[in-house]
Design a protein around this motif. Structure first.
Motif, mmCIF file in Angstrom:
data_model
loop_
_atom_site.group_PDB
_atom_site.id
_atom_site.type_symbol
_atom_site.label_atom_id
_atom_site.label_comp_id
_atom_site.label_asym_id
_atom_site.label_seq_id
_atom_site.Cartn_x
_atom_site.Cartn_y
_atom_site.Cartn_z
ATOM 1 N N ARG A 172 0.831 -1.207 0.000
ATOM 2 C CA ARG A 172 0.000 0.000 0.000
ATOM 3 C C ARG A 172 0.869 1.262 0.000
ATOM 4 N NH1 ARG A 172 -2.726 -3.062 3.928
ATOM 5 N NH2 ARG A 172 -1.803 -1.766 5.586
ATOM 6 N N THR A 173 1.943 1.223 0.774
ATOM 7 C CA THR A 173 2.859 2.360 0.796
ATOM 8 C C THR A 173 3.456 2.580 -0.590
ATOM 9 O OG1 THR A 173 3.407 1.990 3.124
ATOM 10 C CG2 THR A 173 4.983 3.256 1.821
ATOM 11 N N MET A 186 7.789 12.810 -11.880
ATOM 12 C CA MET A 186 9.062 12.088 -11.798
ATOM 13 C C MET A 186 9.224 11.153 -12.991
ATOM 14 S SD MET A 186 10.469 9.730 -8.621
ATOM 15 C CE MET A 186 10.715 11.162 -7.560
ATOM 16 N N ALA A 187 10.452 10.991 -13.466
ATOM 17 C CA ALA A 187 10.744 10.109 -14.596
ATOM 18 C C ALA A 187 10.292 8.682 -14.297
ATOM 19 C CB ALA A 187 12.242 10.126 -14.899
ATOM 20 N N ASP A 188 9.830 7.997 -15.328
ATOM 21 C CA ASP A 188 9.272 6.653 -15.157
ATOM 22 C C ASP A 188 10.255 5.707 -14.474
ATOM 23 O OD1 ASP A 188 6.962 7.495 -16.346
ATOM 24 O OD2 ASP A 188 7.374 6.579 -18.298
ATOM 25 N N ASP A 189 11.530 5.766 -14.867
ATOM 26 C CA ASP A 189 12.499 4.840 -14.292
ATOM 27 C C ASP A 189 12.725 5.119 -12.812
ATOM 28 O OD1 ASP A 189 14.321 2.597 -14.982
ATOM 29 O OD2 ASP A 189 15.853 3.978 -14.240
ATOM 30 N N ASP A 190 12.719 6.393 -12.437
ATOM 31 C CA ASP A 190 12.859 6.738 -11.021
ATOM 32 C C ASP A 190 11.635 6.287 -10.228
ATOM 33 O OD1 ASP A 190 15.365 7.886 -11.339
ATOM 34 O OD2 ASP A 190 14.552 9.869 -11.756
ATOM 35 N N VAL A 191 10.456 6.406 -10.836
ATOM 36 C CA VAL A 191 9.236 5.926 -10.177
ATOM 37 C C VAL A 191 9.319 4.413 -9.965
ATOM 38 C CG1 VAL A 191 6.735 5.634 -10.415
ATOM 39 C CG2 VAL A 191 7.805 7.796 -11.083
ATOM 40 N N ALA A 192 9.845 3.705 -10.967
ATOM 41 C CA ALA A 192 9.974 2.248 -10.842
ATOM 42 C C ALA A 192 10.880 1.881 -9.676
ATOM 43 C CB ALA A 192 10.511 1.659 -12.142
ATOM 44 N N GLY A 193 11.997 2.583 -9.531
ATOM 45 C CA GLY A 193 12.902 2.313 -8.423
ATOM 46 C C GLY A 193 12.269 2.625 -7.079
ATOM 47 N N LEU A 194 11.525 3.736 -7.021
ATOM 48 C CA LEU A 194 10.824 4.102 -5.789
ATOM 49 C C LEU A 194 9.815 3.028 -5.401
ATOM 50 C CD1 LEU A 194 9.876 6.000 -3.533
ATOM 51 C CD2 LEU A 194 8.522 7.236 -5.255
ATOM 52 N N ARG A 195 9.074 2.533 -6.365
ATOM 53 C CA ARG A 195 8.076 1.504 -6.070
ATOM 54 C C ARG A 195 8.739 0.248 -5.487
ATOM 55 N NH1 ARG A 195 5.754 -2.781 -8.803
ATOM 56 N NH2 ARG A 195 6.934 -2.322 -10.699
ATOM 57 N N LEU A 196 9.868 -0.166 -6.085
ATOM 58 C CA LEU A 196 10.557 -1.352 -5.590
ATOM 59 C C LEU A 196 11.088 -1.138 -4.177
ATOM 60 C CD1 LEU A 196 12.484 -2.362 -8.839
ATOM 61 C CD2 LEU A 196 10.468 -3.470 -7.877
ATOM 62 N N ALA A 197 11.647 0.042 -3.918
ATOM 63 C CA ALA A 197 12.151 0.336 -2.576
ATOM 64 C C ALA A 197 11.021 0.361 -1.558
ATOM 65 C CB ALA A 197 12.892 1.672 -2.579
ATOM 66 N N ALA A 198 9.896 0.959 -1.941
ATOM 67 C CA ALA A 198 8.754 1.023 -1.028
ATOM 68 C C ALA A 198 8.222 -0.369 -0.703
ATOM 69 C CB ALA A 198 7.649 1.890 -1.635
ATOM 70 N N MET A 199 8.300 -1.268 -1.675
ATOM 71 C CA MET A 199 7.804 -2.628 -1.466
ATOM 72 C C MET A 199 8.576 -3.372 -0.380
ATOM 73 S SD MET A 199 7.181 -3.859 -5.407
ATOM 74 C CE MET A 199 7.542 -5.547 -4.920
ATOM 75 N N VAL A 284 3.928 7.255 6.323
ATOM 76 C CA VAL A 284 3.170 7.848 7.424
ATOM 77 C C VAL A 284 1.668 7.742 7.174
ATOM 78 C CG1 VAL A 284 2.561 10.079 8.449
ATOM 79 C CG2 VAL A 284 4.952 9.383 8.298
ATOM 80 N N ILE A 285 1.249 8.007 5.952
ATOM 81 C CA ILE A 285 -0.182 7.933 5.637
ATOM 82 C C ILE A 285 -0.731 6.547 5.939
ATOM 83 C CG2 ILE A 285 -1.894 7.965 3.776
ATOM 84 C CD1 ILE A 285 -0.199 10.169 2.448
ATOM 85 N N ASP A 286 -0.062 5.520 5.399
ATOM 86 C CA ASP A 286 -0.596 4.167 5.606
ATOM 87 C C ASP A 286 -0.505 3.760 7.067
ATOM 88 O OD1 ASP A 286 -1.644 1.718 4.097
ATOM 89 O OD2 ASP A 286 -0.069 0.869 5.379
ATOM 90 N N ALA A 287 0.555 4.181 7.763
ATOM 91 C CA ALA A 287 0.685 3.839 9.180
ATOM 92 C C ALA A 287 -0.443 4.444 10.012
ATOM 93 C CB ALA A 287 2.041 4.320 9.702
ATOM 94 N N ILE A 288 -0.878 5.645 9.668
ATOM 95 C CA ILE A 288 -1.921 6.318 10.441
ATOM 96 C C ILE A 288 -3.312 5.751 10.146
ATOM 97 C CG2 ILE A 288 -3.145 8.523 10.738
ATOM 98 C CD1 ILE A 288 -0.453 9.930 10.475
ATOM 99 N N ILE A 289 -3.590 5.467 8.882
ATOM 100 C CA ILE A 289 -4.965 5.084 8.534
ATOM 101 C C ILE A 289 -5.255 3.599 8.733
ATOM 102 C CG2 ILE A 289 -5.117 6.989 6.884
ATOM 103 C CD1 ILE A 289 -4.860 5.008 4.613
#
Length: 337
Positions: A172-173, A186-199, A284-289
Motif C-alpha cells: 500500500r505504501t 518524476m521520470a518513469d524509471d525513477d518511479v519504478a525504483g521508488l516503487r521497488l524500494a517502497a515494497m 506515514v499515511i498508511d501507518a496512520i490510517i
C-alpha cells in the motif's frame, strides 16, 4: 550528400567480384562508414570470421564462387544481427523473392546504384540494427526487473509472516508513493525504483524480535531503539545491490525528517533523496490510517492533520500537498472502504 547522417565508425562490408566496383564504393562511401570490401563470398566469410560481425553486409548477386543470396543466407545463420542487402543488375521478381525468403534481406538494390542511394540504404540498415539491439536490451531489462520484483515480493511476505499487522503495508505504501511521484512528474524509471524500494522499506524488521513487533502496550525507549534499527538493517540487506536505483538509500532514509529529527542519521533537507521524502509521506499515511498492534486506524482526517502539521518542517511540502489532494480525490482509502 550534404547534410546526410554519418556513421564513420560503423563497420560495413561490401562484396563484389568486380574490383572496379569495390574501388568505386570505397571512394564514394569513405568517411561515411568504416568500409571493408571482399572480392567474393568465400572471402567475405573469411573477413567476417577474422574481423568479427559487420553491422551491414551489401553483396552483389551474381558472383562466380558463391552467389549473393547463398552468401547472405550463410551470414544470416552465422551473424543473425547483421543487416543484409543484395545489390544486382538482375532485378527480376523471382530473384527478389528468393533473396527475401532465403537470406532475410533488408533491402534489394539494383545496379548501377547511385552513391547517395546506396549510402542512404546503408544508413537505414544501421538504424534498423540499432533499433533491434535497443529492443532486445529493453526486453532483457524488463525480464530482469520482473525477476527482481518477484524476489522483493518474497522478502515482503517474509516480513508480513512475522508481523501480521504490517500485512499489505509495504504494498500500500508503494502504491501511495507511486501516485505522489507520478503527480510530481518524476521520470518513469525513477518511479519504478521508488516503487521497488517502497515494497521492501520495512524489510529490516526481520531482525526485530516478534514480540516487539506485536506488542500491544507502549514500547520502552530501549525497545523502540531496537525497532528503529530496522532502517539500517534493511539498507544493509540491499547494500551493494547491482541495480541502477538507490534502493538501499531509500530504505535507510524513509524515517528521516527534513528538520533532522528523524533516524537513523538525522539527515536534513536536501540531504535526503526526493524519493526518500516521498516514501516518508506515503509510509506515514498508511501507518496512520491502518490498524496497528497498539491502536485502531485513525483515518484519513488524522493523517491529513499530521501531514499538515509537519509540512515543510518534517515532510516535503510538495509531497504533502499532492498526498492531501489524492486523499480528497479518494485515491487513498482507509482499509475496508
Amino acid at each position: 550528400m550534404a547534410g546526410a547522417r554519418t556513421h564513420e565508425n560503423v563497420p560495413v562490408l561490401l562484396v563484389d567480384d568486380e574490383p572496379k566496383v569495390l574501388e568505386a564504393h570505397r571512394r564514394t562511401l569513405r568517411g561515411r562508414f568504416d568500409v571493408h570490401t571482399a572480392p567474393g563470398g568465400e572471402a567475405a566469410l573469411e573477413a567476417m570470421a577474422a574481423r568479427g560481425p559487420f553491422t551491414v553486409v551489401v553483396s552483389d548477386f551474381k558472383m562466380p564462387d558463391m552467389d549473393g543470396i547463398t552468401l547472405l543466407a550463410r551470414v544470416a545463420e552465422l551473424y543473425p544481427d547483421t543487416v543484409r542487402m543484395i545489390l544486382t543488375g538482375y532485378a527480376d521478381m523471382d530473384t527478389a523473392i528468393r533473396a527475401v525468403n532465403t537470406g532475410a534481406i533488408f533491402r534489394f538494390l539494383t545496379k548501377p546504384s547511385e552513391p547517395d542511394d546506396l549510402a542512404m540504404a546503408i544508413d537505414a540498415g544501421i538504424e534498423h540494427a540499432d533499433m533491434v539491439r535497443a529492443a532486445r536490451e529493453l526486453e532483457i531489462v524488463r525480464r530482469l526487473k520482473d525477476g527482481f520484483e518477484q524476489s522483493l515480493r518474497a522478502f515482503t511476505r517474509l516480513v508480513e509472516f512475522r508481523d501480521p499487522y504490517t500485512s499489505g503495508h509495504m504494498d500500500r505504501t508503494a502504491d501511495i508513493a507511486v501516485m505522489i511521484a507520478e503527480r510530481m512528474g518524476m521520470a518513469d524509471d525513477d518511479v519504478a525504483g521508488l516503487r521497488l524500494a517502497a515494497m521492501v522499506h520495512d524489510i529490516g524488521k526481520v531482525a526485530v524480535p516478534s514480540h516487539l513487533l506485536n506488542k500491544l502496550g507502549e514500547l520502552s525507549d530501549a525497545e523502540f531503539t531496537i525497532i528503529k534499527a530496522h532502517a539500517e538493517v534493511g539498507a544493509e540487506i540491499f547494500k551493494g545491490l547491482g541495480v541502477v536505483w538507490p534502493i538501499a538509500r531509500m530504505i535507510r532514509e524513509h524515517h528521516e525528517r527534513l528538520d533532522g529529527s528523524g533516524y537513523p542519521d538525522g539527515l536534513t533537507g536536501d540531504g535526503l533523496l526526493l524519493q526518500s521524502r516521498i516514501l516518508a509521506v506515503a509510509d506515514v499515511i498508511d501507518a496512520i490510517i491502518t490498524h496497528r498492534p497498539y491502536r485502531h486506524g485513525l483515518g484519513r482526517g488524522e493523517a491529513a492533520r499530521y501531514l499538515l502539521g509537519g509540512r515543510d518542517t518534517l515532510f516535503d511540502a510538495e509531497a504533502v500537498d499532492i498526498a492531501l489532494t489524492l486523499m480528497e480525490e479518494d485515491h487513498i482509502r482507509e482499509p475496508g472502504d
